[in-house]
Design a protein around this motif. Structure first.
Motif, mmCIF file in Angstrom:
data_model
loop_
_atom_site.group_PDB
_atom_site.id
_atom_site.type_symbol
_atom_site.label_atom_id
_atom_site.label_comp_id
_atom_site.label_asym_id
_atom_site.label_seq_id
_atom_site.Cartn_x
_atom_site.Cartn_y
_atom_site.Cartn_z
ATOM 1 N N ASP A 15 -23.078 8.407 13.484
ATOM 2 C CA ASP A 15 -24.381 8.543 14.143
ATOM 3 C C ASP A 15 -24.254 9.399 15.403
ATOM 4 O O ASP A 15 -25.112 10.235 15.677
ATOM 5 N N ARG A 16 -23.178 9.207 16.157
ATOM 6 C CA ARG A 16 -22.945 10.002 17.366
ATOM 7 C C ARG A 16 -22.715 11.462 16.994
ATOM 8 O O ARG A 16 -23.308 12.366 17.574
ATOM 9 N N VAL A 17 -21.857 11.697 16.024
ATOM 10 C CA VAL A 17 -21.557 13.065 15.602
ATOM 11 C C VAL A 17 -22.826 13.748 15.104
ATOM 12 O O VAL A 17 -23.115 14.897 15.469
ATOM 13 N N ARG A 18 -23.622 13.043 14.303
ATOM 14 C CA ARG A 18 -24.857 13.631 13.785
ATOM 15 C C ARG A 18 -25.821 13.960 14.918
ATOM 16 O O ARG A 18 -26.443 15.027 14.928
ATOM 17 N N ALA A 19 -25.972 13.061 15.875
ATOM 18 C CA ALA A 19 -26.877 13.313 17.007
ATOM 19 C C ALA A 19 -26.436 14.548 17.793
ATOM 20 O O ALA A 19 -27.272 15.368 18.196
ATOM 21 N N ILE A 20 -25.133 14.699 17.985
ATOM 22 C CA ILE A 20 -24.630 15.885 18.690
ATOM 23 C C ILE A 20 -24.920 17.140 17.878
ATOM 24 O O ILE A 20 -25.332 18.175 18.427
#
Length: 178
Positions: free
Chosen positions: A42-47
């Protein structure tokens, strides 16, 4: 690991003005997530979403995406990107606040090692510039000094940045009007 490599390649495409390539990489990432998800997805996708918005100069959208990434385990990992979005959007005060938070925030040593390698020195350089523009010499001096100390042995192509920081330090040490 693999997720970090995907993220860095994606950021490279976005920063090089290739939003279509970055969008395609995001679609590939989403497809792979269906079969092998990890806690940091989720963090990687948001970035990645933030990077695409940055490449399209949609700074408010980028800020929202990077803030979503900020809520995950590796908080320091999204802060340099969030600061860059504020900076590109013309909000110096928020840029300063986020960069200071990034530099002062305790985090897992591995997270610091990875993100600091990419962002710490430049955070100091940009804070030096921003504080200098605001006339806050003591903070500008501290950040420029830190940048010069870290990058004094940088590759030749990066030395103009070091020279500029040294020049700014020298200019701030001269008496006003002199």
């Amino acid at each position: 690991g693999l997720r970090l490599a995907v993220l860095r390649n994606h950021q490279g495409a976005a920063l090089l003005g290739q939003p279509a390539k970055a969008t395609s990489m995001l679609a590939d990432f989403d497809q792979r997530r269906e079969f092998e998800a990890t806690l940091s997805d989720d963090r990687v996708r948001a970035i990645m979403v933030g990077d695409i918005a940055m490449s399209q100069r949609r700074y408010d959208d980028a800020i929202r995406a990077y803030r979503a990434a900020d809520a995950e385990r590796c908080v320091v990992c999204s802060l340099p990107s969030l600061a860059r979005a504020y900076d590109m959007g013309g909000n110096a005060d928020s840029t300063i606040a986020v960069l200071e938070r990034y530099l002062q925030m305790p985090s897992h040593p591995v997270d610091r090692l990875v993100e600091d390698g990419f962002s710490r020195a430049n955070a100091h350089r940009r804070l030096g510039e921003l504080y200098q523009a605001k006339g806050i010499r003591d903070k500008a001096t501290a950040h420029y000094t830190n940048f010069v100390d870290v990058w004094k042995g940088a590759d030749a192509e990066l030395q103009p940045l070091v020279k500029n920081a040294r020049d700014q330090l020298a200019a701030m040490q001269r008496p006003a009007g002199g």
